[in-house]
Design a protein around this motif. Structure first.
Motif, PDB file in Angstrom:
ATOM      1  N   ILE A 180      -4.192   4.692  -0.137  1.00 11.37           N
ATOM      2  CA  ILE A 180      -2.916   3.994  -0.229  1.00 11.37           C
ATOM      3  C   ILE A 180      -1.897   4.573   0.717  1.00 11.37           C
ATOM      4  N   SER A 182      -1.154   4.218   3.762  1.00  6.32           N
ATOM      5  CA  SER A 182      -0.401   3.296   4.601  1.00  6.32           C
ATOM      6  C   SER A 182       0.335   2.252   3.778  1.00  6.32           C
ATOM      7  N   GLY A 183      -0.068   2.098   2.545  1.00  4.56           N
ATOM      8  CA  GLY A 183       0.529   1.059   1.716  1.00  4.56           C
ATOM      9  C   GLY A 183       0.068  -0.328   2.069  1.00  4.56           C
ATOM     10  N   ARG A 184      -0.865  -0.411   2.996  1.00  6.55           N
ATOM     11  CA  ARG A 184      -1.304  -1.742   3.414  1.00  6.55           C
ATOM     12  C   ARG A 184      -2.798  -1.932   3.249  1.00  6.55           C
ATOM     13  N   GLU A 185      -3.421  -1.037   2.539  1.00  4.31           N
ATOM     14  CA  GLU A 185      -4.858  -1.128   2.417  1.00  4.31           C
ATOM     15  C   GLU A 185      -5.234  -2.300   1.542  1.00  4.31           C
ATOM     16  N   THR A 186      -6.155  -3.096   2.051  1.00  2.00           N
ATOM     17  CA  THR A 186      -6.631  -4.255   1.317  1.00  2.00           C
ATOM     18  C   THR A 186      -7.377  -3.820   0.073  1.00  2.00           C
ATOM     19  N   GLN A 187      -7.112  -4.485  -1.017  1.00  2.00           N
ATOM     20  CA  GLN A 187      -7.850  -4.241  -2.252  1.00  2.00           C
ATOM     21  C   GLN A 187      -9.033  -5.214  -2.308  1.00  2.00           C
TER      22      GLN A 187
END
Lengths: 113, 116
Positions: free
Chosen positions: B98, B100-105
């Protein structure tokens, strides 16, 4: 509580037509993502747009984001029967825990052959 | 590579019973999430793990719900004294990290729980 609200709730089109779905949200966000879900099971990630981006493309998908209106749209061009699914927008909230996605209720898209 | 897997795919139980739902994340993903999806609704966040620890369990509806991830990989969601209102699809997702806060789930297929 759900942050996003998709519109329309259901959409039925013919194969080859374009489908547009909208999402509105309430609080400032870091990112907005669109997911597809078939038959009420696992979600497939389609596209992520950051809060400082206005438009993004991926294949037949086009996503726009208007942070001033707190809204996003997903356009699927030249739709196919296989695009039939529920589509959800999901946001993570600026200043909050940016791992926690908040989903809308979804748009059920039916593409008729 | 293999995606997120969840077992069982369907679970039918009686009111008051205990159930365990399992999630196998994508190998190497340190972040793991549980969501619950009721009929006609979008998924709602339950709990998030970073490694072995529950970093945020604010979405768990009450103390009948508990989740563990003892070795930082497989996670189990446990529901005690099940109620009919617990019936839903329970979705697990994982992401690389997490930072980067942009990681795809990436989501698993879900476990459909029905409490009779």
């Amino acid at each position: 509580s759900q942050q996003g609200e998709e519109d329309p709730q259901a959409l039925s089109i013919q194969e080859g037509e374009n489908a547009t779905m909208n999402c509105s949200y309430k609080t400032s966000i870091n990112n907005l993502q669109w997911y597809r879900q078939n038959s009420g099971r696992g979600l497939v990630h389609l596209i992520l747009i950051r809060s400082n981006e206005r438009e993004k493309h991926s294949g037949r998908l086009r996503v726009t984001l208007d942070t001033s209106k707190k809204s996003s749209s997903l356009l699927i061009t030249a739709s196919r029967a296989a695009d039939t699914a529920s589509y959800f927008c999901a946001t993570d909230i600026r200043g909050g825990s940016n791992y926690k996605l908040t989903f809308g209720k979804g748009t059920l898209l039916t593409v008729n052959p | 590579g293999a995606g997120v897997s969840q077992t069982p795919s369907n679970k039918v139980t009686e009111k008051g019973k205990y159930v365990e739902l399992r999630c196998d994340p994508i190998s190497g993903h340190t972040a793991l999430y549980w969501y619950r999806q009721s009929l006609g609704q979008g998924p709602e966040f339950l709990i998030y793990f970073q490694g072995t620890g529950a970093a945020d369990d604010s979405g768990l509806p009450n103390d009948r719900f508990f989740a563990v991830r003892p070795e930082g990989s497989v996670s189990t969601l446990k529901i005690q004294r099940t109620e009919r209102g617990d019936s839903a699809v329970y979705l697990c997702a994982s992401s690389l990290n997490i930072a980067s806060g942009r990681e795809t789930q990436y989501f698993g297929p879900g476990t459909r729980l029905l409490v009779l």
